[in-house]
Design an enzyme around this catalytic site. Sequence first.
Site, short mmCIF file in Angstrom:
data_model
loop_
_atom_site.label_atom_id
_atom_site.label_comp_id
_atom_site.label_asym_id
_atom_site.label_seq_id
_atom_site.Cartn_x
_atom_site.Cartn_y
_atom_site.Cartn_z
N ALA A 197 0.86 -1.18 0.00
CA ALA A 197 0.00 0.00 0.00
C ALA A 197 0.90 1.24 0.00
O ALA A 197 2.08 1.17 0.36
CB ALA A 197 -0.88 -0.02 1.24
N GLY A 237 0.43 -4.87 1.14
CA GLY A 237 -0.86 -4.93 0.44
C GLY A 237 -0.75 -5.52 -0.96
O GLY A 237 -1.76 -5.96 -1.53
N GLU A 270 -0.86 -9.18 -0.22
CA GLU A 270 -2.23 -9.45 0.26
C GLU A 270 -3.22 -9.52 -0.92
O GLU A 270 -4.18 -10.27 -0.88
CB GLU A 270 -2.65 -8.38 1.27
CG GLU A 270 -1.90 -8.55 2.59
CD GLU A 270 -2.15 -7.41 3.55
OE1 GLU A 270 -1.73 -6.27 3.23
OE2 GLU A 270 -2.77 -7.61 4.59
N GLU A 320 4.91 -5.32 6.90
CA GLU A 320 4.32 -4.16 7.59
C GLU A 320 4.95 -3.88 8.95
O GLU A 320 4.99 -2.73 9.39
CB GLU A 320 2.80 -4.36 7.76
CG GLU A 320 2.00 -4.16 6.47
CD GLU A 320 1.84 -5.41 5.64
OE1 GLU A 320 2.61 -6.38 5.85
OE2 GLU A 320 0.95 -5.44 4.78
N1 CAA Z 1 4.53 3.21 -0.94
C1 CAA Z 1 4.91 4.37 -1.50
N2 CAA Z 1 6.03 4.50 -2.22
C2 CAA Z 1 6.80 3.42 -2.37
C3 CAA Z 1 6.49 2.18 -1.81
C4 CAA Z 1 5.28 2.10 -1.07
N3 CAA Z 1 4.84 0.95 -0.54
N4 CAA Z 1 7.46 1.30 -2.12
C5 CAA Z 1 8.33 1.98 -2.86
N5 CAA Z 1 7.97 3.25 -3.01
C6 CAA Z 1 8.64 4.32 -3.73
C7 CAA Z 1 9.86 4.82 -2.96
O1 CAA Z 1 9.47 5.73 -1.98
C8 CAA Z 1 10.67 5.41 -4.07
O2 CAA Z 1 10.14 6.67 -4.39
P1 CAA Z 1 11.11 7.96 -4.52
O3 CAA Z 1 11.98 7.62 -5.70
O4 CAA Z 1 10.17 9.07 -4.76
O5 CAA Z 1 11.88 8.03 -3.25
C9 CAA Z 1 10.40 4.48 -5.24
O6 CAA Z 1 9.18 3.81 -4.94
C10 CAA Z 1 11.47 3.45 -5.42
O7 CAA Z 1 11.67 2.80 -4.18
P2 CAA Z 1 13.10 2.57 -3.50
O8 CAA Z 1 14.01 3.70 -3.85
O9 CAA Z 1 12.87 2.31 -2.06
O10 CAA Z 1 13.55 1.27 -4.29
P3 CAA Z 1 14.54 0.12 -3.78
O11 CAA Z 1 14.75 -0.75 -4.97
O12 CAA Z 1 15.70 0.67 -3.08
O13 CAA Z 1 13.70 -0.68 -2.69
C11 CAA Z 1 11.77 -1.81 -1.81
C12 CAA Z 1 12.55 -1.39 -3.05
C13 CAA Z 1 12.59 -2.81 -1.02
C14 CAA Z 1 10.46 -2.47 -2.30
C15 CAA Z 1 11.47 -0.58 -0.94
O14 CAA Z 1 10.93 0.43 -1.77
C16 CAA Z 1 10.46 -0.83 0.15
O15 CAA Z 1 10.81 -1.40 1.17
N6 CAA Z 1 9.20 -0.42 -0.06
C17 CAA Z 1 8.16 -0.56 0.95
C18 CAA Z 1 7.64 -1.98 1.05
C19 CAA Z 1 6.62 -2.09 2.15
O16 CAA Z 1 6.91 -1.88 3.31
N7 CAA Z 1 5.35 -2.43 1.78
C20 CAA Z 1 4.26 -2.53 2.73
C21 CAA Z 1 3.50 -1.26 2.72
S1 CAA Z 1 2.35 -1.14 4.05
C22 CAA Z 1 0.98 -1.98 3.53
O17 CAA Z 1 0.93 -2.57 2.48
C23 CAA Z 1 -0.19 -1.93 4.49
C24 CAA Z 1 -1.25 -2.92 4.28
O18 CAA Z 1 -1.27 -3.97 4.92
C25 CAA Z 1 -2.34 -2.71 3.34
#
Ligand code: CAA
Length: 256
Positions: A63, A106, A109, A129
Amino acid sequence: MSDKIKMTVENGIATISVNRPEALNALSKDLIDEMDAMLEQIKRDPSIRVLVFCSEKNFAAGADIKAMAVCDPEGARAFVFSDTYNKIEALGIPSVAVIEGYAFGGGLELALTCDLRIASRDATLGLTELNLGIIPGAGGTVRLPRLIGEAKAKEMIFMSRIVSGEEAERIGLVNVAVAPEELRAVATKWAEKLKTRSAVALRAAKESIENGIRDTDYVSAIDREAEIWSSLFSSYDQKEGMAAFIEKRKPKFENR
Ligand code: CAA
């Protein structure tokens, strides 16, 4: 409609793809609302026989954290994707998640709501998460343990453990993990195969399986299966399927 999510329908197969490469296909609430409208369209269209979720490069990195970060509990409740995700699970047609790249939070999920999951061996999957100080909030704590068992699900959720497509296959999180270059071809083959089945029998199989998972009373779940099974004997496809067997030919199902 935005250009961040689209649905194509070709020969009875609907494909929903997210297109937010700048955010690794992270899912915003607006995107989920659009997905919801697509699901309503699918429900109204009997010509759609299979639903595939398939996005370029990354399935979805979860998400949208940037949109969620400012939420209070009320805002977070409004952000929850579960109503839409439940709709996918409740569809009468089979759904397939085709996973490459990241399937986190998400995103994973979403894949968990599908009936079948095909992953690229090098995909990475996780309910991460807890890294953010929250828990999975789109069905993950409920669906993951049912799929892979409580111990493995707790390991993945408590420690935000990320698994490869290959490991996901080993623990039963995905049906199959294939070489990246084979992913699309395998997905097409599975969708085409599902399309050849009797839609009536498929819907019945899905209903009985879902009922068996939810009904804690084993015997009543088996009774329900017998009811669903016997009701199929009023269908054209049962007559055709059995006649085709006896006449040693391929059945021509009419999905009625
Ligand atoms: N939401 C918003 N933006 C996201 C995102 C997310 N879930 N995942 C990645 N992005 C964005 C980053 O912020 C980045 O944007 P900017 O260039 O503007 O900074 C862009 O996508 C590229 O990401 P990274 O630079 O971080 O890329 P990376 O290759 O170094 O890392 C990754 C990739 C490991 C997937 C890392 O981006 C990451 O850990 N993302 C979050 C994953 C996460 O925690 N997901 C769970 C979300 S919470 C949820 O889903 C709640 C629920 O239960 C419904």
